[in-house]
Design an enzyme around this catalytic site. Structure first.
Site, PDB file in Angstrom:
ATOM      1  CE  LYS A   8     -96.625 -46.424 -38.235  1.00  0.00           C
ATOM      2  NZ  LYS A   8     -98.002 -46.054 -38.482  1.00  0.00           N
TER       3      LYS A   8
HETATM    4  C1  LIG Z   1     -98.013 -44.345 -37.954  1.00  0.00           C
HETATM    5  C2  LIG Z   1     -98.292 -43.266 -38.903  1.00  0.00           C
HETATM    6  C3  LIG Z   1     -97.815 -41.958 -38.708  1.00  0.00           C
HETATM    7  C4  LIG Z   1     -97.121 -41.535 -37.471  1.00  0.00           C
HETATM    8  O1  LIG Z   1     -95.893 -42.178 -37.279  1.00  0.00           O
HETATM    9  P1  LIG Z   1     -95.106 -41.921 -35.916  1.00  0.00           P
HETATM   10  O2  LIG Z   1     -93.755 -42.521 -36.191  1.00  0.00           O
HETATM   11  O3  LIG Z   1     -95.844 -42.647 -34.839  1.00  0.00           O
HETATM   12  O4  LIG Z   1     -95.051 -40.464 -35.687  1.00  0.00           O
HETATM   13  C5  LIG Z   1     -98.043 -41.023 -39.703  1.00  0.00           C
HETATM   14  N1  LIG Z   1     -98.726 -41.334 -40.817  1.00  0.00           N
HETATM   15  C6  LIG Z   1     -99.219 -42.562 -41.026  1.00  0.00           C
HETATM   16  C7  LIG Z   1     -99.940 -42.864 -42.300  1.00  0.00           C
HETATM   17  C8  LIG Z   1     -99.030 -43.572 -40.064  1.00  0.00           C
HETATM   18  O5  LIG Z   1     -99.557 -44.777 -40.267  1.00  0.00           O
END
Ligand SMILES: *Cc1c(COP(=O)(O)O)cnc(C)c1O
Length: 378
Positions: free
Chosen positions: A186
């Site tokens: 992210k």
């Molecule tokens: C990355 C992501 C998640 C999960 O996030 P984590 O922090 O890895 O649990 C959930 N929803 C979306 C849309 C994502 O891109």
């Protein structure tokens, strides 16, 4: 970086500030969760999202689970879920015993199609989980109206959208609860990590308690007088974010404006450099919103062989991937009705390198490589 070195799809941007923050937190003696740096991180997210309450957690999936637990879901309840997403979204609904009802997405922004959502509301529908797809906000205004009309809750899966805006307001400020991710893929990251935010203080306190075994916070206990004995009031989880991660995330959040500006420069260069390339459609920024560009995905024409294009790009050192997932096609959710827009994006999306450290030269290399890779197929 030389001309033949691989350009990664994604990479975190860390520097001396993160190293200094790590040294400080290790020296401080508090490395577990719910410590002083976690509190500071929560305050910083609260400020970013216009004064909402915030709870730092281990990851966004945990945040989504806690968010949904707050609405007392159970077997027989249905939750509308944006189909085109990382399956953490659908999983979090299943964790509660409720059933995800997947809703197709808009062909331009890839976010939940509001008309399709309205059509999917039934007698068992209790809420909506909208996803800010690949970093741009869902139609949170119309979805809020739909939720209000039917007495549904609205949760925003804002995993990819720290720093995005919708109608001038920050992501995370427009739903009953919003959940951010600090995963390495992210825009800002602490390796793993997440944040739950909500304008409702009772919801925030319940999530905080459930993120720590159903007991009050260790930091609060430590600063109290006498010998307070914790009481376990509910079956909670251990979803805390360590203060080591919080220390890194605090630095990253401070750098957010620069990191976002860098990604937006890369996106602008791709949009200009690839505008006339046949065989693909470029991503679109929807009306009234700012994109974080967590991922930059090209939509290949249906007759372009994606795997071949991907191989050609990898051969010249350009890492690529799919966009994200059509939830309804994942066997874990059982047989589902086809959702053509989401299914098409799942088959045709090709994500190209996107991160804040990409240089102008690298962006040019990617643009040329995409042109070359598509040429034999158009
Ligand atoms: C990355 C992501 C998640 C999960 O996030 P984590 O922090 O890895 O649990 C959930 N929803 C979306 C849309 C994502 O891109």
């Amino acid at each position: 970086m030389g001309p033949h070195e691989t350009i990664p799809l994604s990479r975190p941007t860390f520097g001396d500030e993160e190293i200094d923050a790590l040294r400080e937190v290790l020296d401080s003696g508090w490395v577990a969760g719910q410590g002083p740096r976690g509190r500071m991180l929560e305050e910083a997210f609260s400020e970013l999202c216009g004064g909402v309450g915030a709870v730092a957690v281990a990851n966004c999936t945990a945040a989504l689970h806690l968010a949904l637990l707050g609405f007392d879901l159970g077997p027989g309840d249905e939750v509308l879920v944006s189909d085109y997403t990382y399956p953490a979204t659908g999983h979090s609904v299943l964790y509660t015993g409720a059933t995800p009802r997947f809703v197709d997405v808009r062909p331009d922004t890839w976010t939940m199609d509001v008309e399709a959502a309205a059509a999917a509301v039934g007698p068992r529908t209790v809420g909506i989980v909208a996803v800010d797809t690949l970093g741009q906000c869902a139609d949170l205004g119309p979805l809020r109206d739909l939720a209000t009309r039917h007495g549904l809750f609205l949760v925003e899966d804002a995993a990819c959208s720290v720093g995005a805006t919708y109608r001038g307001r920050p992501s995370g400020s427009l739903a009953d609860v919003a959940c951010f991710s600090l995963h390495a893929r992210k825009g800002i990251t602490s390796g793993e990590g997440g944040m739950l935010v909500s304008p409702d203080p009772a919801r925030v306190e319940q999530a905080r308690k459930l993120s720590c075994f159903g007991v009050e916070s260790a930091h609060a206990r430590q600063s109290a007088d006498g010998l307070p004995v914790p009481v376990f009031e509910a079956l909670g989880y251990n979803y805390k974010l360590s203060d080591i991660q919080a220390a890194v995330a605090l630095v990253q959040l401070r750098r957010l404006p620069d990191l976002l500006a860098a990604r937006r420069r890369v996106a602008a260069a791709y949009l200009a450099g690839l505008a006339d390339v046949p065989g693909l459609t470029l991503p679109v920024v929807g009306e009234e919103r700012d994109h974080t560009w967590q991922t930059f995905a090209l939509t290949l024409d249906p007759d372009v062989p994606r795997a071949e294009v991907a191989s050609s790009l990898r051969d010249v050192g350009v890492q690529v991937n799919i966009g994200t997932f059509a939830s309804h096609r994942q066997p874990v959710y059982g047989p589902q009705e086809p959702l053509p827009v989401s299914g098409g994006l799942f088959d045709r999306h090709l994500a190209i390198p996107m991160h804040a450290d990409l240089t102008g030269t690298e962006v040019e290399r990617v643009v040329l490589a995409v042109r070359d890779a598509l040429a034999p197929h158009t």
